[in-house]
Design a protein around this motif. Structure first.
Motif, mmCIF file in Angstrom:
data_model
loop_
_atom_site.group_PDB
_atom_site.id
_atom_site.type_symbol
_atom_site.label_atom_id
_atom_site.label_comp_id
_atom_site.label_asym_id
_atom_site.label_seq_id
_atom_site.Cartn_x
_atom_site.Cartn_y
_atom_site.Cartn_z
ATOM 1 N N ILE A 122 0.847 -1.195 0.000
ATOM 2 C CA ILE A 122 0.000 0.000 0.000
ATOM 3 C C ILE A 122 0.885 1.247 0.000
ATOM 4 O O ILE A 122 1.890 1.292 0.698
ATOM 5 C CB ILE A 122 -0.884 -0.006 1.269
ATOM 6 C CG1 ILE A 122 -1.820 -1.199 1.262
ATOM 7 C CG2 ILE A 122 -1.620 1.301 1.449
ATOM 8 C CD1 ILE A 122 -2.986 -1.095 0.336
ATOM 9 N N ALA A 123 0.497 2.224 -0.789
ATOM 10 C CA ALA A 123 1.139 3.544 -0.843
ATOM 11 C C ALA A 123 2.458 3.577 -1.599
ATOM 12 O O ALA A 123 3.060 4.621 -1.757
ATOM 13 C CB ALA A 123 1.344 4.144 0.546
ATOM 14 N N ASP A 159 0.576 -3.636 4.254
ATOM 15 C CA ASP A 159 -0.147 -2.403 4.576
ATOM 16 C C ASP A 159 0.280 -1.762 5.889
ATOM 17 O O ASP A 159 -0.354 -0.816 6.337
ATOM 18 C CB ASP A 159 -1.667 -2.663 4.576
ATOM 19 C CG ASP A 159 -2.062 -3.659 5.650
ATOM 20 O OD1 ASP A 159 -1.169 -4.241 6.300
ATOM 21 O OD2 ASP A 159 -3.274 -3.875 5.840
ATOM 22 N N LEU A 183 -4.245 9.849 -4.771
ATOM 23 C CA LEU A 183 -3.214 9.026 -5.377
ATOM 24 C C LEU A 183 -1.980 9.835 -5.773
ATOM 25 O O LEU A 183 -0.842 9.434 -5.522
ATOM 26 C CB LEU A 183 -3.810 8.357 -6.612
ATOM 27 C CG LEU A 183 -3.232 7.003 -6.948
ATOM 28 C CD1 LEU A 183 -3.321 6.077 -5.751
ATOM 29 C CD2 LEU A 183 -3.985 6.420 -8.123
ATOM 30 N N LEU A 186 0.170 10.631 -2.829
ATOM 31 C CA LEU A 186 0.903 9.444 -2.347
ATOM 32 C C LEU A 186 2.054 9.114 -3.294
ATOM 33 O O LEU A 186 3.164 8.792 -2.863
ATOM 34 C CB LEU A 186 -0.022 8.234 -2.244
ATOM 35 C CG LEU A 186 -1.131 8.306 -1.192
ATOM 36 C CD1 LEU A 186 -1.973 7.036 -1.215
ATOM 37 C CD2 LEU A 186 -0.531 8.515 0.201
ATOM 38 N N GLU A 187 1.785 9.189 -4.575
ATOM 39 C CA GLU A 187 2.805 8.835 -5.558
ATOM 40 C C GLU A 187 3.993 9.788 -5.510
ATOM 41 O O GLU A 187 5.097 9.431 -5.892
ATOM 42 C CB GLU A 187 2.194 8.799 -6.966
ATOM 43 C CG GLU A 187 1.499 7.473 -7.223
ATOM 44 C CD GLU A 187 0.689 7.450 -8.506
ATOM 45 O OE1 GLU A 187 0.678 8.464 -9.230
ATOM 46 O OE2 GLU A 187 0.060 6.402 -8.764
ATOM 47 N N TYR A 190 5.785 9.208 -1.277
ATOM 48 C CA TYR A 190 6.552 8.024 -0.908
ATOM 49 C C TYR A 190 7.970 8.004 -1.496
ATOM 50 O O TYR A 190 8.944 7.870 -0.748
ATOM 51 C CB TYR A 190 5.807 6.715 -1.229
ATOM 52 C CG TYR A 190 6.729 5.545 -1.015
ATOM 53 C CD1 TYR A 190 7.040 5.136 0.283
ATOM 54 C CD2 TYR A 190 7.374 4.922 -2.083
ATOM 55 C CE1 TYR A 190 7.960 4.126 0.499
ATOM 56 C CE2 TYR A 190 8.289 3.921 -1.869
ATOM 57 C CZ TYR A 190 8.577 3.524 -0.574
ATOM 58 O OH TYR A 190 9.501 2.543 -0.362
ATOM 59 N N ILE A 228 -5.098 6.393 3.688
ATOM 60 C CA ILE A 228 -4.054 5.971 2.738
ATOM 61 C C ILE A 228 -4.404 4.592 2.161
ATOM 62 O O ILE A 228 -4.341 4.365 0.954
ATOM 63 C CB ILE A 228 -2.667 5.917 3.418
ATOM 64 C CG1 ILE A 228 -2.269 7.309 3.927
ATOM 65 C CG2 ILE A 228 -1.606 5.377 2.469
ATOM 66 C CD1 ILE A 228 -1.052 7.308 4.843
ATOM 67 N N CYS A 229 -4.805 3.680 3.039
ATOM 68 C CA CYS A 229 -5.158 2.330 2.593
ATOM 69 C C CYS A 229 -6.333 2.369 1.623
ATOM 70 O O CYS A 229 -6.333 1.674 0.603
ATOM 71 C CB CYS A 229 -5.550 1.446 3.775
ATOM 72 S SG CYS A 229 -4.153 0.998 4.781
ATOM 73 N N SER A 232 -5.147 3.894 -1.818
ATOM 74 C CA SER A 232 -4.186 3.059 -2.523
ATOM 75 C C SER A 232 -4.789 1.712 -2.918
ATOM 76 O O SER A 232 -4.589 1.235 -4.035
ATOM 77 C CB SER A 232 -2.958 2.872 -1.631
ATOM 78 O OG SER A 232 -2.015 2.087 -2.268
ATOM 79 N N SER A 233 -5.568 1.105 -2.024
ATOM 80 C CA SER A 233 -6.099 -0.218 -2.367
ATOM 81 C C SER A 233 -7.143 -0.105 -3.466
ATOM 82 O O SER A 233 -7.282 -1.009 -4.292
ATOM 83 C CB SER A 233 -6.633 -0.948 -1.144
ATOM 84 O OG SER A 233 -7.800 -0.331 -0.693
ATOM 85 N N ASP A 235 -6.970 1.884 -5.961
ATOM 86 C CA ASP A 235 -6.186 1.966 -7.195
ATOM 87 C C ASP A 235 -5.664 0.574 -7.589
ATOM 88 O O ASP A 235 -5.745 0.163 -8.752
ATOM 89 C CB ASP A 235 -5.022 2.935 -6.954
ATOM 90 C CG ASP A 235 -4.122 3.047 -8.162
ATOM 91 O OD1 ASP A 235 -4.658 3.290 -9.253
ATOM 92 O OD2 ASP A 235 -2.892 2.864 -8.011
#
Ligand code: ARG
Length: 561
Positions: A122-123, A159, A183, A186-187, A190, A228-229, A232-233, A235
């Motif tokens: 995740i993430a 996760d 998204l 996060l992208e 990270y 976040i989960c 991301s999940s 996606d």
């Protein structure tokens, strides 16, 4: 199955001759000009019987029981036994395949199997390696189901690892609120923080502590984490839907936490947990013959690790599913981790009757032999990758016939999946989009194209073939029929070794023969109605096989190309 029938003949002859009954191993001929199948047991028997293999081979041939399986059987010096099948035997077998469920392949006792694949984090942006786990895993899952097993799939999201502390740190650093998380954010965050942590030990420590507090239930971090989960999940699930990969359970490492206390009690009852420099560890060796490093169970700051959640997940799976097998699909570099986990299971008696299997895969490389990157050179995002494949394929197509979005998606999938699955999964391979997209060659489009051609011939014939005579009309025809007979052998290998590549390679060989077949034999122009029906029967069987095998390779068939 032809091989079983040949084995029975040889065994009979061995009995008649009072020879030791060895484990008869009939193999496909590698000299198609000489024979269809071979047996080289005379060489082994020669050692025990102290006579020449040629003598033994000849005696075996002379003592085969009468049968209508063989058109010819001879012993060639220095002792090879060569079999040529009769036309009747070939056609009997083809009729049997056509009329039996699953082509008459023998099925094992059904078992309960858990398969753990995909395993995205995740993430973190998904990379080609995660694609491999998803594709190979989905294919193996379908193969196990085909063999009648009760298969339970679990994605096992990563996760709650260090990346979570890093992302939460980055978000707070930028004063981001929970509702800001999407998204794109996060992208960006990270890779940024993860790169900084590589240079800055202090920062890494800070992120590790956030991760630890998150694991302990810090409400603020928990709230960030949940969002976040969610983002991301969603996606990841979209991507999996696009590639036809699905799971019964979408559990993550964090779902295993609730089992850790019970697991700890259990491991303590077996006296397996030891303290070492403030941390809890488990000796992962089964005997003094190995020197594996201990499995880290709990760090000195009390945080749990990858090995802990894997053990706790096994604890949960044993309780919930009582599996006969648990299979894992990951990169080969996780070999040590799984050896440690499996050894602890064995030592502790956690999985007394369960077979644990770590199925590994190699790396997907670029032309330079290094892990694959996209044209932009950045971390390869899977959506970009799919776009690149789609573009390459639409460019090389020579016609300008319109294709539906659905068909293009199906072909894009086929290009990537067939390229991957034709390789022995344990090996690295080079990702070459242009090569994978060709319509001629060992590619997904080639298989799909062949399948559509056959379909067209069958449709245009306006005849539903219902019977097969005992004739075979020419050599191309005979070669195709022999290939059809080999299905069980390849499929059994794919199942036994958990290697979809056997199926992909079988399919490719079948399609090469099919192309030769319909190019030399103009089926729909035939006057001889028996010949025509025979050939349509062969095409119908081929068509069924292609459809079923493509399904095991997670590849659909487009309506046109
Ligand atoms: N998340 C892990 C990774 O990216 C893979 C998880 C595999 N499954 C497991 N039960 N350990 O490497």
């Amino acid at each position: 199955m032809i091989i079983e029938k040949l084995t029975a003949l040889i065994t009979e002859a061995l009995k008649t001759l009072n020879y030791p009954l060895e484990d008869v191993n009939i193999i496909e001929s590698n000299r198609k000009d000489l024979c269809d199948y071979q047996y080289d047991g005379a060489f082994r028997l020669a050692k025990t019987l102290h006579t020449s293999p040629n003598d033994i081979g000849q005696k075996i041939v002379d003592n085969l029981p009468p049968n209508n399986l063989l058109q010819k059987c001879e012993c060639l010096p220095p002792g090879f036994i060569n079999f040529t099948l009769s036309d009747t035997a070939i056609n009997d077998e083809l009729r049997y395949m056509m009329n039996s469920p699953k082509y008459g392949i023998k099925m094992p006792e059904p078992k309960t199997m858990v398969i753990d694949y995909g395993g995205p984090n995740i993430a973190k942006p998904l990379h080609v390696g995660h694609l491999r786990s998803a594709i190979v895993g989905e294919s193996i899952k379908r193969i196990l189901k085909y063999y009648n097993h009760h298969v339970i799939s679990d994605v096992h999201f990563g996760d709650i690892g260090l990346q979570m502390g890093q992302v939460i740190y980055g978000l707070k650093q930028e004063n981001r609120q929970i509702e800001d998380i999407d998204l794109a954010l996060l992208e960006r965050i990270y890779p940024d923080i993860s790169a900084k942590c590589k240079e800055d030990e202090q920062l890494k420590e800070t992120c590790a502590n956030i991760t630890k507090e998150l694991q302990d239930g810090n409400p603020e971090y928990r709230a960030y984490w949940q969002k976040i989960c969610e983002v991301s999940s969603a996606d990841i699930k979209n991507l999996y839907r696009f590639i036809d990969v699905d799971f019964d359970y979408w559990y993550g490492e964090s779902d295993a936490y609730q089992y850790i206390d019970d697991l700890t009690k259990f491991l303590n009852s077996q006296n397996l947990l030891e303290t070492s420099e403030g941390a809890l560890v488990i000796d992962a060796n089964l005997s003094s013959a190995t020197e594996l490093p201990p499995l880290l169970y709990q760090k000195s700051n009390k945080a749990y690790l990858y090995g802990t959640t894997d053990l706790a997940t096994i604890y949960q799976r044993m309780q919930d599913f009582h599996p006969d097998n648990i299979l894992y699909l990951t990169d080969a570099r996780q070999g040590l981790h799984f050896t440690q986990v499996f050894n602890v299971c064995q030592k502790s008696g956690l999985t007394p009757h369960t077979q644990l299997e770590h199925l590994t895969f190699g790396t997907v490389n670029g032309a330079d032999g290094k892990p694959y990157k996209t044209r932009s050179g950045s971390a390869p995002k899977l959506t970009d990758l799919f776009a690149e494949v789609k573009e390459t394929f639409t460019n090389i197509r020579e016609t300008n016939q319109e294709m539906s979005t659905e068909d293009i998606a199906i072909i894009t999938n086929a290009i990537i999946k067939f390229a991957d699955l034709q390789n022995n999964r344990e090996k690295d391979y080079i990702f070459d989009i242009a090569k994978f997209s060709e319509v001629v060659g060992k590619t997904g489009p080639y298989i799909l194209y062949t399948s559509l051609r056959i379909n067209k011939i069958l449709q245009e014939s306006q005849l539903v073939p219902s019977k097969l005579t005992n004739n075979i009309y020419n050599e191309v025809d005979r070669n195709l029929r022999l290939q059809l007979l080999k299905l069980a052998n390849y499929l059994n290998n794919a199942y036994t070794y958990r290697m979809p590549s056997y199926i992909a390679n079988y399919l490719y060989d079948l399609c090469v023969l099919l192309n030769a077949f319909y190019q030399t034999n103009h089926i729909n122009n035939l006057e001889d109605i028996n010949n025509k029906e025979d050939w349509l029967y062969i095409l119908q069987l081929s068509n069924n096989i292609i459809r079923d095998m493509l399904n095991l390779l997670v590849i659909q068939i487009p309506s046109k190309m």
